[in-house]
Write a protein that holds these residues in place. Sequence first.
Motif, PDB file in Angstrom:
ATOM      1  N   ASP A 136      18.851   7.642   2.143  1.00 16.03           N
ATOM      2  CA  ASP A 136      19.286   8.359   0.943  1.00 16.03           C
ATOM      3  C   ASP A 136      18.232   8.287  -0.153  1.00 16.03           C
ATOM      4  OD1 ASP A 136      21.771   9.125   1.968  1.00 16.03           O
ATOM      5  OD2 ASP A 136      22.675   7.197   1.434  1.00 16.03           O
ATOM      6  N   ASP A 137      17.026   7.832   0.195  1.00  9.00           N
ATOM      7  CA  ASP A 137      15.981   7.632  -0.796  1.00  9.00           C
ATOM      8  C   ASP A 137      15.195   8.910  -1.039  1.00  9.00           C
ATOM      9  OD1 ASP A 137      15.483   4.357  -1.107  1.00  9.00           O
ATOM     10  OD2 ASP A 137      16.422   4.984   0.772  1.00  9.00           O
ATOM     11  N   PRO A 138      14.961   9.241  -2.311  1.00  4.20           N
ATOM     12  CA  PRO A 138      14.170  10.431  -2.626  1.00  4.20           C
ATOM     13  C   PRO A 138      12.677  10.141  -2.518  1.00  4.20           C
ATOM     14  CG  PRO A 138      14.786   9.358  -4.655  1.00  4.20           C
ATOM     15  CD  PRO A 138      15.439   8.567  -3.542  1.00  4.20           C
ATOM     16  N   VAL A 139      11.887  11.192  -2.531  1.00  2.00           N
ATOM     17  CA  VAL A 139      10.442  11.043  -2.651  1.00  2.00           C
ATOM     18  C   VAL A 139      10.151  10.334  -3.973  1.00  2.00           C
ATOM     19  CG1 VAL A 139       8.267  12.295  -2.949  1.00  2.00           C
ATOM     20  CG2 VAL A 139       9.922  13.047  -1.217  1.00  2.00           C
ATOM     21  N   ALA A 140       9.298   9.327  -3.934  1.00  2.00           N
ATOM     22  CA  ALA A 140       9.001   8.523  -5.120  1.00  2.00           C
ATOM     23  C   ALA A 140       7.801   9.074  -5.871  1.00  2.00           C
ATOM     24  CB  ALA A 140       8.726   7.080  -4.727  1.00  2.00           C
ATOM     25  N   THR A 141       7.859   9.003  -7.181  1.00  2.00           N
ATOM     26  CA  THR A 141       6.665   9.247  -7.985  1.00  2.00           C
ATOM     27  C   THR A 141       5.824   7.971  -7.999  1.00  2.00           C
ATOM     28  OG1 THR A 141       7.650   8.475 -10.053  1.00  2.00           O
ATOM     29  CG2 THR A 141       7.952  10.818  -9.480  1.00  2.00           C
ATOM     30  N   PHE A 142       4.569   8.114  -8.416  1.00  2.00           N
ATOM     31  CA  PHE A 142       3.735   6.919  -8.535  1.00  2.00           C
ATOM     32  C   PHE A 142       4.307   5.976  -9.585  1.00  2.00           C
ATOM     33  CE2 PHE A 142      -0.489   5.009  -9.998  1.00  2.00           C
ATOM     34  CZ  PHE A 142      -0.436   4.006  -9.042  1.00  2.00           C
ATOM     35  N   ALA A 143       4.864   6.525 -10.651  1.00  2.00           N
ATOM     36  CA  ALA A 143       5.485   5.679 -11.676  1.00  2.00           C
ATOM     37  C   ALA A 143       6.633   4.861 -11.085  1.00  2.00           C
ATOM     38  CB  ALA A 143       5.969   6.534 -12.842  1.00  2.00           C
ATOM     39  N   ASP A 144       7.420   5.474 -10.186  1.00  2.00           N
ATOM     40  CA  ASP A 144       8.501   4.738  -9.514  1.00  2.00           C
ATOM     41  C   ASP A 144       7.941   3.567  -8.721  1.00  2.00           C
ATOM     42  OD1 ASP A 144      10.387   6.647 -10.374  1.00  2.00           O
ATOM     43  OD2 ASP A 144      10.219   7.812  -8.510  1.00  2.00           O
TER      44      ASP A 144
ATOM     45  N   GLU B 240       0.842  -1.202   0.000  1.00  2.00           N
ATOM     46  CA  GLU B 240       0.000   0.000   0.000  1.00  2.00           C
ATOM     47  C   GLU B 240       0.870   1.241   0.000  1.00  2.00           C
ATOM     48  OE1 GLU B 240      -2.192   3.235   2.366  1.00  2.00           O
ATOM     49  OE2 GLU B 240      -0.291   2.219   2.759  1.00  2.00           O
ATOM     50  N   VAL B 241       0.439   2.258  -0.753  1.00  2.00           N
ATOM     51  CA  VAL B 241       1.123   3.548  -0.764  1.00  2.00           C
ATOM     52  C   VAL B 241       0.088   4.669  -0.738  1.00  2.00           C
ATOM     53  CG1 VAL B 241       3.198   2.765  -1.964  1.00  2.00           C
ATOM     54  CG2 VAL B 241       1.248   3.613  -3.283  1.00  2.00           C
ATOM     55  N   ASP B 242       0.553   5.860  -0.355  1.00  2.00           N
ATOM     56  CA  ASP B 242      -0.287   7.058  -0.319  1.00  2.00           C
ATOM     57  C   ASP B 242       0.084   7.965  -1.476  1.00  2.00           C
ATOM     58  OD1 ASP B 242      -1.389   6.605   2.511  1.00  2.00           O
ATOM     59  OD2 ASP B 242       0.781   6.601   2.857  1.00  2.00           O
ATOM     60  N   LEU B 243      -0.916   8.561  -2.108  1.00  4.02           N
ATOM     61  CA  LEU B 243      -0.642   9.427  -3.259  1.00  4.02           C
ATOM     62  C   LEU B 243      -1.187  10.829  -3.060  1.00  4.02           C
ATOM     63  CD1 LEU B 243      -1.289   7.233  -6.418  1.00  4.02           C
ATOM     64  CD2 LEU B 243       0.877   7.704  -5.253  1.00  4.02           C
ATOM     65  N   ARG B 244      -0.374  11.798  -3.460  1.00  2.00           N
ATOM     66  CA  ARG B 244      -0.763  13.206  -3.536  1.00  2.00           C
ATOM     67  C   ARG B 244      -0.238  13.784  -4.843  1.00  2.00           C
ATOM     68  NH1 ARG B 244      -2.549  15.501   1.103  1.00  2.00           N
ATOM     69  NH2 ARG B 244      -2.331  14.269   3.005  1.00  2.00           N
ATOM     70  N   ARG B 245      -0.755  14.961  -5.208  1.00  2.00           N
ATOM     71  CA  ARG B 245      -0.244  15.671  -6.374  1.00  2.00           C
ATOM     72  C   ARG B 245       0.708  16.762  -5.906  1.00  2.00           C
ATOM     73  NH1 ARG B 245      -2.165  15.422 -11.222  1.00  2.00           N
ATOM     74  NH2 ARG B 245      -4.285  14.855 -10.582  1.00  2.00           N
ATOM     75  N   CYS B 246       1.894  16.820  -6.505  1.00  2.24           N
ATOM     76  CA  CYS B 246       2.859  17.842  -6.117  1.00  2.24           C
ATOM     77  C   CYS B 246       2.625  19.132  -6.907  1.00  2.24           C
ATOM     78  CB  CYS B 246       4.282  17.336  -6.296  1.00  2.24           C
ATOM     79  SG  CYS B 246       4.828  17.167  -8.005  1.00  2.24           S
ATOM     80  N   GLY B 247       3.417  20.144  -6.619  1.00  6.70           N
ATOM     81  CA  GLY B 247       3.201  21.465  -7.194  1.00  6.70           C
ATOM     82  C   GLY B 247       3.357  21.535  -8.689  1.00  6.70           C
ATOM     83  N   SER B 248       4.132  20.623  -9.287  1.00 10.44           N
ATOM     84  CA  SER B 248       4.292  20.616 -10.740  1.00 10.44           C
ATOM     85  C   SER B 248       3.355  19.625 -11.421  1.00 10.44           C
ATOM     86  CB  SER B 248       5.749  20.315 -11.118  1.00 10.44           C
ATOM     87  OG  SER B 248       6.215  19.149 -10.471  1.00 10.44           O
ATOM     88  N   GLY B 249       2.473  18.982 -10.650  1.00 15.65           N
ATOM     89  CA  GLY B 249       1.408  18.178 -11.234  1.00 15.65           C
ATOM     90  C   GLY B 249       1.564  16.672 -11.158  1.00 15.65           C
ATOM     91  N   GLU B 250       2.753  16.192 -10.867  1.00 17.68           N
ATOM     92  CA  GLU B 250       2.954  14.742 -10.837  1.00 17.68           C
ATOM     93  C   GLU B 250       2.379  14.129  -9.552  1.00 17.68           C
ATOM     94  OE1 GLU B 250       6.162  16.646 -13.294  1.00 17.68           O
ATOM     95  OE2 GLU B 250       5.372  16.967 -11.267  1.00 17.68           O
ATOM     96  N   LEU B 251       2.095  12.834  -9.619  1.00 20.51           N
ATOM     97  CA  LEU B 251       1.667  12.087  -8.436  1.00 20.51           C
ATOM     98  C   LEU B 251       2.895  11.583  -7.688  1.00 20.51           C
ATOM     99  CD1 LEU B 251      -1.254   9.883  -9.815  1.00 20.51           C
ATOM    100  CD2 LEU B 251      -1.366  12.161  -8.795  1.00 20.51           C
ATOM    101  N   VAL B 252       2.913  11.841  -6.387  1.00 19.10           N
ATOM    102  CA  VAL B 252       4.034  11.416  -5.557  1.00 19.10           C
ATOM    103  C   VAL B 252       3.522  10.649  -4.349  1.00 19.10           C
ATOM    104  CG1 VAL B 252       5.630  13.230  -6.281  1.00 19.10           C
ATOM    105  CG2 VAL B 252       4.056  13.662  -4.381  1.00 19.10           C
ATOM    106  N   ALA B 253       4.366   9.771  -3.831  1.00 24.51           N
ATOM    107  CA  ALA B 253       3.992   8.907  -2.707  1.00 24.51           C
ATOM    108  C   ALA B 253       4.407   9.565  -1.398  1.00 24.51           C
ATOM    109  CB  ALA B 253       4.650   7.541  -2.860  1.00 24.51           C
ATOM    110  N   VAL B 254       3.495  10.326  -0.827  1.00 22.89           N
ATOM    111  CA  VAL B 254       3.726  11.013   0.452  1.00 22.89           C
ATOM    112  C   VAL B 254       2.432  10.939   1.257  1.00 22.89           C
ATOM    113  CG1 VAL B 254       4.423  13.144   1.603  1.00 22.89           C
ATOM    114  CG2 VAL B 254       5.340  12.614  -0.660  1.00 22.89           C
ATOM    115  N   HIS B 255       2.526  10.539   2.497  1.00 22.17           N
ATOM    116  CA  HIS B 255       1.323  10.407   3.324  1.00 22.17           C
ATOM    117  C   HIS B 255       0.789  11.744   3.790  1.00 22.17           C
ATOM    118  CE1 HIS B 255      -0.908   9.862   7.117  1.00 22.17           C
ATOM    119  NE2 HIS B 255      -1.385   8.771   6.536  1.00 22.17           N
ATOM    120  N   ASP B 256       1.651  12.572   4.358  1.00 21.26           N
ATOM    121  CA  ASP B 256       1.195  13.807   4.999  1.00 21.26           C
ATOM    122  C   ASP B 256       1.031  14.935   3.986  1.00 21.26           C
ATOM    123  OD1 ASP B 256       1.383  12.377   7.330  1.00 21.26           O
ATOM    124  OD2 ASP B 256       3.255  13.315   7.989  1.00 21.26           O
TER     125      ASP B 256
END
Length: 233
Positions: free
Chosen positions: A78-86, A32-48
């Motif tokens: 050292d892991d970056p914020v993931a996109t949904f595609a990632d 399971e992952v959480d999805l939000r839209r970031c400021g440039s429009g992509e979907l990213v996996a961030v809960h808060d």
Amino acid sequence: MELVGHRGCPDHGPENTARAVAAAAERLPAVEVDLRRCGSGELVAVHDERVDGVTDGTGRVADLDLATLRGLRVGESDDPVATFADIVEAVPPAVTLQVECKVPGLWRDVRAVLTADGRSNVRCSSFSAPALAEIARSEWSPETGLLFDEHPTANLDLAAALDCANVHPHARLCLDPGGRALVERAHDAGFGVYAWGLDAAADDGEARAATVRALADRGVDGVTTDTWDLPRA
């Protein structure tokens, strides 16, 4: 009962990262992952709503562009914020991907990423009735599920109105004296029951294992978990 790797099992790696979900997918039948839209429009996996406390950065996810988010590091890793595609790339097709849409307005892009990958093994969940209603009104038909932590009878009715396939009650509701009846009512209505909040309900390994067994005894179909070191009840 199915164990679902909540945010990629953060007991073992940085939450909602591609590395975490890949590791969880090697050990569990669903992640399971959480999805939000970031400021440039992509979907990213961030809960808060904000990255504070989750990464080494600060600010609202909706205000930060992808380049900025990719420059942050999750937790102490050292892991970056993931996109949904990632995330999709990291999870094998045989493993169920459970996606929580944190806000409305994401479903078209969720569908686009999944379609590009040829993936159909997905469940979409949300606390947001408007987010689920968008999917119900669309031509897309993934399994959807309503998340809730109170008012089980009213939320079962709401899930039916939203044409959900599943309900996602807090584990506490399933373990309460009326929990068995709740699960039975949900099953009688045709819902799969996937609980959440196991890790809040039980704070050590033995307690978690006992809680998994109790949930299985009540007929729950699955539960999200922060660790994969649990019995397959």
